[in-house]
Design a protein around this motif. Structure first.
Motif, mmCIF file in Angstrom:
data_model
loop_
_atom_site.group_PDB
_atom_site.id
_atom_site.type_symbol
_atom_site.label_atom_id
_atom_site.label_comp_id
_atom_site.label_asym_id
_atom_site.label_seq_id
_atom_site.Cartn_x
_atom_site.Cartn_y
_atom_site.Cartn_z
ATOM 1 N N MET A 41 0.821 -1.218 0.000
ATOM 2 C CA MET A 41 0.000 0.000 0.000
ATOM 3 C C MET A 41 0.858 1.272 0.000
ATOM 4 O O MET A 41 0.510 2.273 -0.600
ATOM 5 N N LEU A 42 2.005 1.223 0.712
ATOM 6 C CA LEU A 42 2.890 2.380 0.734
ATOM 7 C C LEU A 42 3.401 2.693 -0.670
ATOM 8 O O LEU A 42 3.524 3.864 -1.058
ATOM 9 N N LEU A 43 3.687 1.638 -1.441
ATOM 10 C CA LEU A 43 4.147 1.838 -2.822
ATOM 11 C C LEU A 43 3.085 2.573 -3.639
ATOM 12 O O LEU A 43 3.392 3.513 -4.383
ATOM 13 N N LEU A 44 1.837 2.155 -3.482
ATOM 14 C CA LEU A 44 0.740 2.805 -4.210
ATOM 15 C C LEU A 44 0.587 4.258 -3.771
ATOM 16 O O LEU A 44 0.318 5.143 -4.597
ATOM 17 N N TYR A 45 0.756 4.500 -2.480
ATOM 18 C CA TYR A 45 0.674 5.868 -1.951
ATOM 19 C C TYR A 45 1.747 6.742 -2.585
ATOM 20 O O TYR A 45 1.474 7.863 -3.047
ATOM 21 N N ASN A 46 2.965 6.239 -2.624
ATOM 22 C CA ASN A 46 4.074 7.013 -3.193
ATOM 23 C C ASN A 46 3.855 7.282 -4.681
ATOM 24 O O ASN A 46 4.146 8.380 -5.176
ATOM 25 N N ILE A 47 3.336 6.289 -5.381
ATOM 26 C CA ILE A 47 3.046 6.476 -6.803
ATOM 27 C C ILE A 47 1.964 7.530 -6.996
ATOM 28 O O ILE A 47 2.050 8.395 -7.881
ATOM 29 N N ALA A 48 0.949 7.487 -6.139
ATOM 30 C CA ALA A 48 -0.147 8.449 -6.232
ATOM 31 C C ALA A 48 0.340 9.873 -5.993
ATOM 32 O O ALA A 48 -0.087 10.810 -6.680
ATOM 33 N N ILE A 49 1.255 10.043 -5.038
ATOM 34 C CA ILE A 49 1.809 11.373 -4.760
ATOM 35 C C ILE A 49 2.577 11.887 -5.978
ATOM 36 O O ILE A 49 2.421 13.048 -6.392
ATOM 37 N N GLN A 50 3.389 11.033 -6.566
ATOM 38 C CA GLN A 50 4.164 11.442 -7.737
ATOM 39 C C GLN A 50 3.248 11.751 -8.914
ATOM 40 O O GLN A 50 3.468 12.715 -9.662
ATOM 41 N N LEU A 51 2.219 10.930 -9.081
ATOM 42 C CA LEU A 51 1.277 11.139 -10.174
ATOM 43 C C LEU A 51 0.519 12.456 -9.977
ATOM 44 O O LEU A 51 0.295 13.200 -10.944
ATOM 45 N N TYR A 52 0.156 12.737 -8.738
ATOM 46 C CA TYR A 52 -0.535 13.995 -8.438
ATOM 47 C C TYR A 52 0.348 15.185 -8.820
ATOM 48 O O TYR A 52 -0.118 16.153 -9.444
ATOM 49 N N GLY A 53 1.623 15.095 -8.457
ATOM 50 C CA GLY A 53 2.551 16.169 -8.792
ATOM 51 C C GLY A 53 2.675 16.374 -10.290
ATOM 52 O O GLY A 53 2.744 17.506 -10.786
ATOM 53 N N LEU A 54 2.684 15.270 -11.037
ATOM 54 C CA LEU A 54 2.781 15.355 -12.500
ATOM 55 C C LEU A 54 1.529 15.992 -13.094
ATOM 56 O O LEU A 54 1.623 16.859 -13.980
ATOM 57 N N ILE A 55 0.370 15.580 -12.612
ATOM 58 C CA ILE A 55 -0.897 16.127 -13.117
ATOM 59 C C ILE A 55 -0.977 17.629 -12.850
ATOM 60 O O ILE A 55 -1.406 18.407 -13.714
ATOM 61 N N ILE A 56 -0.558 18.046 -11.655
ATOM 62 C CA ILE A 56 -0.592 19.464 -11.321
ATOM 63 C C ILE A 56 0.323 20.257 -12.266
ATOM 64 O O ILE A 56 -0.021 21.368 -12.709
ATOM 65 N N LYS A 57 1.476 19.698 -12.594
ATOM 66 C CA LYS A 57 2.393 20.391 -13.508
ATOM 67 C C LYS A 57 1.767 20.563 -14.888
ATOM 68 O O LYS A 57 1.928 21.594 -15.540
ATOM 69 N N ILE A 58 1.049 19.554 -15.333
ATOM 70 C CA ILE A 58 0.364 19.652 -16.626
ATOM 71 C C ILE A 58 -0.724 20.722 -16.570
ATOM 72 O O ILE A 58 -0.834 21.573 -17.453
ATOM 73 N N PHE A 59 -1.502 20.694 -15.499
ATOM 74 C CA PHE A 59 -2.576 21.676 -15.342
ATOM 75 C C PHE A 59 -2.036 23.096 -15.207
ATOM 76 O O PHE A 59 -2.714 24.063 -15.569
ATOM 77 N N SER A 60 -0.810 23.223 -14.675
ATOM 78 C CA SER A 60 -0.247 24.556 -14.456
ATOM 79 C C SER A 60 -0.007 25.312 -15.761
ATOM 80 O O SER A 60 0.191 26.531 -15.750
ATOM 81 N N LEU A 61 -0.045 24.593 -16.874
ATOM 82 C CA LEU A 61 0.163 25.232 -18.178
ATOM 83 C C LEU A 61 -1.026 26.109 -18.566
ATOM 84 O O LEU A 61 -0.878 27.037 -19.383
ATOM 85 N N PHE A 62 -2.197 25.829 -17.982
ATOM 86 C CA PHE A 62 -3.379 26.606 -18.361
ATOM 87 C C PHE A 62 -4.299 26.934 -17.180
ATOM 88 O O PHE A 62 -5.334 27.565 -17.372
ATOM 89 N N ASN A 63 -3.928 26.551 -15.968
ATOM 90 C CA ASN A 63 -4.750 26.831 -14.788
ATOM 91 C C ASN A 63 -3.926 27.642 -13.791
ATOM 92 O O ASN A 63 -2.836 27.221 -13.383
ATOM 93 N N ASN A 64 -4.448 28.803 -13.379
ATOM 94 C CA ASN A 64 -3.672 29.712 -12.535
ATOM 95 C C ASN A 64 -3.394 29.143 -11.155
ATOM 96 O O ASN A 64 -2.287 29.298 -10.617
ATOM 97 N N LYS A 65 -4.380 28.468 -10.546
ATOM 98 C CA LYS A 65 -4.156 27.884 -9.226
ATOM 99 C C LYS A 65 -3.069 26.815 -9.266
ATOM 100 O O LYS A 65 -2.209 26.740 -8.388
ATOM 101 N N ALA A 66 -3.134 25.974 -10.294
ATOM 102 C CA ALA A 66 -2.114 24.936 -10.442
ATOM 103 C C ALA A 66 -0.739 25.567 -10.691
ATOM 104 O O ALA A 66 0.285 25.074 -10.199
#
Length: 404
Positions: free
Chosen positions: A1-26
């Motif tokens: 479960m810890l592995l999945l948690y760590n992957i989810a955190i990294q994935l969240y960070g990646l998604i936010i970076k993508i959104f930051s290209l067109f979303n001001n909050k991100a």
């Protein structure tokens, strides 16, 4: 479960970076964390007596603020370090006067947790209401740094209490003490063998009661109201605003102040289009304004604006959930809100004492409004409810003081 948690955190960070290209909050989320440890190291001395407060966003900051200010006044030699997860908290409170440093919380990775806690070396850490980060909690625990949850609230449907929630229960095991809002939360934690719990209530009551005693004055808003009965609509969303527009048309003798949750230009323009006769706060002068509706297009005013109203409408009830009802109630205002309030005990309490009404549509809004205009006791009941719930901060500070 810890592995999945760590992957989810990294994935969240990646998604936010993508959104930051067109979303001001991100974009703010990403930019604010850039070179974050260099910023912390330049400003914070880990050899000093530091206390770390973390808040998810602005609402949690206001909730934990009474305790923060009480600690600072009681122990002025202590340095206060604040972190925020959300831009909506950081961007508004980044210059908060009582803090020695305000930063974004880096994403919850093992290296970030170790680096942040080493950089600020807190004597203790305080998290408000929720946000349970595995690596931060674990490093605090391993370092022998007390961690407190204040104004915590738990519900049976949360993952902690599911058969598959063992990993999340592990996160809770790192907490030194929980200060929870109600008996149900204490009982739920007891069911998973967590007994380091005190029922202290909600520190928001202390905050809103204090604010109501000495609110900021806004002369332009006072002149706008001009002794007229006024409805204050706080933290509204489009669904709320469309309902309010019908009420405005039906009650020309009332004034209306709308403070939307989002104040970007596109949203403000939509409200102006919906209510053409309205005026924006940024365009308001000290002269009386011959218009019925004022739109607040600035941040940070709402908690004091309630002093000028007789009835409050709280937004969010047609979305993920209502916003802060207590700020209005503290000023002796009965409140109206949408149907999604089940996660908020204070909303249930206000309804039970006839100080609030939940509505599902325009027809119910009209009925609720008429009821509250005729019932002169509902506002007094709201204020009395708030005042009887204060004292949480003193209870918590007394317990925490044992660690200094």
């Amino acid at each position: 479960m810890l592995l999945l948690y760590n992957i989810a955190i990294q994935l969240y960070g990646l998604i936010i970076k993508i959104f930051s290209l067109f979303n001001n909050k991100a974009k703010l989320f990403v930019q604010g964390r850039r070179n974050i440890f260099e910023k912390i190291q330049k400003k914070i001395d880990p050899a000093k007596s530091n206390i770390w407060f973390h808040f998810a966003s602005l609402g949690e900051f206001e909730q934990g603020r009474p305790l923060l200010e009480k600690i600072k006044s009681t122990y002025p030699e202590k340095q206060i370090i604040i972190t925020f997860f959300s831009p909506s908290g950081y961007e508004i409170r980044k210059d908060y006067a009582l803090a020695d440093g305000v930063f974004y919380l880096p994403l919850d990775t093992p290296s970030n947790a170790k680096q942040l806690i080493a950089a600020i070396n807190p004597e203790l850490a305080v998290f408000t209401k929720y946000e349970y980060w595995y690596h931060y909690f674990k490093v605090l625990h391993q370092s022998g740094i007390p961690l407190y949850i204040i104004s915590g609230i738990f519900r049976p449907d949360q993952i902690f209490f599911k058969w598959y929630g063992s990993f999340n229960r592990k996160i809770l095991s790192f907490v030194n003490h929980f200060f929870v809002q109600n008996e149900e939360s204490k009982q739920l934690l007891s069911q998973i063998n967590i007994h380091n719990v005190s029922i202290s209530g909600d520190t928001r009551f202390d905050r809103v009661a204090e604010n109501a005693k000495s609110p900021k004055e806004f002369e332009t808003i006072r002149k706008f109201c001009d002794n007229n009965n006024t409805l204050i609509a706080g933290s509204t969303w489009p669904a709320d605003e469309h309902l309010l527009a019908t009420l405005i048309n039906a009650y020309p003798n009332w004034k209306f102040i709308i403070a939307p949750h989002e104040i970007d230009k596109a949203h403000i323009d939509e409200i102006v289009k919906l209510i053409p006769e309205s005026v924006k706060y940024s365009e308001l002068t000290n002269q009386p304004v011959d218009t019925q509706t004022l739109i607040i297009d600035n941040i940070g005013l709402l908690s004091s604006i309630y002093q000028y109203g007789q009835i409050a409408y709280i937004g969010g009830g047609f979305g993920v959930g209502i916003h802060n009802t207590l700020e209005a109630a503290a000023f002796g205002m009965p409140v109206i809100f949408g149907p999604r309030y089940d996660k908020f005990q204070e909303a249930k309490d206000l309804i039970s004492i006839n100080a609030a009404v939940s509505i599902k549509n325009a027809e119910e809004l009209f009925i609720a409004f008429q009821k509250l205009t005729e019932d002169r006791t509902s506002g007094d009941l709201a204020k009395r409810y708030v005042n009887t719930k204060t004292g949480s901060t003193d209870q918590i500070i007394k317990y925490i003081a044992q660690n200094f």
